[in-house]
Design a protein around this motif. Structure first.
Motif, short mmCIF file in Angstrom:
data_model
loop_
_atom_site.label_atom_id
_atom_site.label_comp_id
_atom_site.label_asym_id
_atom_site.label_seq_id
_atom_site.Cartn_x
_atom_site.Cartn_y
_atom_site.Cartn_z
N ASN A 110 108.41 90.67 -5.65
CA ASN A 110 107.00 90.58 -5.13
C ASN A 110 106.07 89.83 -6.27
O ASN A 110 105.08 89.37 -6.12
N LEU A 116 105.17 89.95 0.18
CA LEU A 116 106.33 90.31 0.77
C LEU A 116 106.30 91.59 1.62
O LEU A 116 107.09 91.76 2.63
N LYS A 118 103.92 92.08 3.78
CA LYS A 118 103.23 91.49 4.90
C LYS A 118 104.36 91.19 5.88
O LYS A 118 103.87 90.77 7.28
N GLY A 119 105.50 91.01 5.78
CA GLY A 119 106.49 90.64 6.56
C GLY A 119 107.73 91.59 6.50
O GLY A 119 107.74 92.62 6.13
N HIS A 187 109.52 84.86 13.37
CA HIS A 187 108.25 84.63 12.45
C HIS A 187 107.86 85.57 11.22
O HIS A 187 107.22 85.28 10.54
N ASP A 188 108.33 86.88 11.57
CA ASP A 188 108.23 87.98 10.73
C ASP A 188 108.94 87.85 9.60
O ASP A 188 108.66 88.64 8.44
N LEU A 190 110.57 87.32 5.98
CA LEU A 190 110.09 86.63 4.59
C LEU A 190 111.25 86.73 3.79
O LEU A 190 111.11 85.72 2.90
N ARG A 191 112.40 87.16 4.03
CA ARG A 191 113.31 87.21 2.96
C ARG A 191 114.73 87.31 4.12
O ARG A 191 114.62 88.09 5.09
N TRP A 268 114.20 80.81 10.78
CA TRP A 268 113.16 81.58 10.04
C TRP A 268 112.33 80.85 9.13
O TRP A 268 112.53 80.70 7.77
N ASN A 270 109.47 81.09 7.60
CA ASN A 270 108.78 81.85 6.61
C ASN A 270 109.26 82.56 5.70
O ASN A 270 109.03 83.21 4.73
N ALA A 271 110.63 82.42 5.70
CA ALA A 271 111.64 83.10 4.74
C ALA A 271 111.30 82.25 3.32
O ALA A 271 111.44 81.18 3.21
N ARG A 272 111.24 83.27 2.36
CA ARG A 272 111.01 82.71 1.10
C ARG A 272 112.10 82.61 0.22
O ARG A 272 112.19 81.88 -0.72
#
Length: 283
Positions: A110, A116, A118-119, A187-188, A190-191, A268, A270-272
């Motif tokens: 984080n 992170l 938030k998803g 869309h949710d 993040l990883r 995905w 929005n995946a970081r």
């Protein structure tokens, strides 16, 4: 802890030796009391040297053979190194300690990827079969012990996969359900992760082979009969609530081209980052 590693390691070793001074194994080694005597008295050994002690515990010996804390279960090795799965004694305290890295990892990541929380995480986790030793203790792989522990319920709250899908013993059904849930919440995410990178590659291969049926299920708003486990179907129904022809069309458009390079960020967006262990690669 990380700025005074040597001091911390010496203190931890002293605590272990003090707590386990009455164990049969340390007595057989001459009873080391500190780092110096530990180095001098306790040899580096193979599993075979410890096997007689482990076998007694597995057969029901509850005396302090290797630990003054009661052995609660056994972790099993994969068997890749010699064919036979090895039994590693574990305690309830050790089980709780195995959960700590998850919180630490989340906090550290984080710092580098704010927001992170938030998803959600799309983590492909699977359990394997467990057995009982002659003495009645459970023997299971480490990931299975983690996923089935009470402490692991909380981390799953921000995962796309429902607990029932993770705990399904049928790997094919489990993977199918987890991919469906990940697509429905794309869309949710993040990883994206798996225990090992090889596991994530198997997920991509599964998607290559099953995307048409996955798209059909999303379009219909219900799981195909291939996912027959009642608990899995009930859990996924809470996520696959309604027909979604738009998402089904998106999945078909992305997968039918056969362009699998970069498929993760395309599906995905929005995946970081990808979270997986990359080690112990067999050549």
């Amino acid at each position: 802890m990380t700025s005074n590693v040597d001091d911390v390691q010496e203190r931890v070793l002293a605590e272990i030796l003090s707590r386990n001074a009455a164990t049969e194994y340390l007595r057989d080694c001459g009873g080391p009391i500190d780092r110096a005597t530990f180095r001098a008295m306790v040899p580096v050994v193979s599993y075979d040297a410890l096997k007689p002690y482990i076998k007694r515990i597995a057969n029901g010996d509850r005396s302090p053979v290797m630990s003054t804390h009661p052995v609660s279960d056994f972790l099993t090795s994969s068997g890749n190194s010699g064919g036979e799965r090895k039994l590693i004694p574990s305690t309830a305290e050790e089980g709780r300690r195995r959960q700590l890295p998850f919180g630490l990892l989340k906090a550290v990541m984080n710092l580098h990827f704010p927001g992170l929380d938030k998803g959600k995480g799309l983590y492909f986790l699977f359990v394997k079969s467990e057995t009982k030793t002659p003495g009645g203790l459970t023997a299971w792989p480490m990931m299975t012990s983690i996923c089935k522990s009470e402490q692991f319920k909380d981390p799953l709250r921000d995962h796309t996969s429902p607990r029932a899908a993770v705990l399904c013993a049928d790997t094919s059904q489990s993977m199918y359900a987890q991919i469906v849930c990940g697509l429905c919440q794309r869309h949710d995410v993040l990883r994206v992760g798996a225990a090992f990178a090889s596991g994530l590659l198997r997920v991509i291969r599964f998607l290559q082979l099953n995307w048409e049926q996955l798209a059909a299920d999303i379009e219909a708003g219900t799981l195909a009969p291939c996912a027959s486990d009642a608990s899995v179907r009930e859990a996924v129904a809470g996520i696959l609530r309604r027909p979604d022809p738009e998402l089904a069309r998106f999945v078909r458009d992305e997968c039918r081209t056969g362009e699998w390079a970069g498929i993760v960020p395309r599906i995905w967006p929005n995946a970081r980052y990808i979270d997986a262990i990359v080690t112990s690669v067999s050549k």
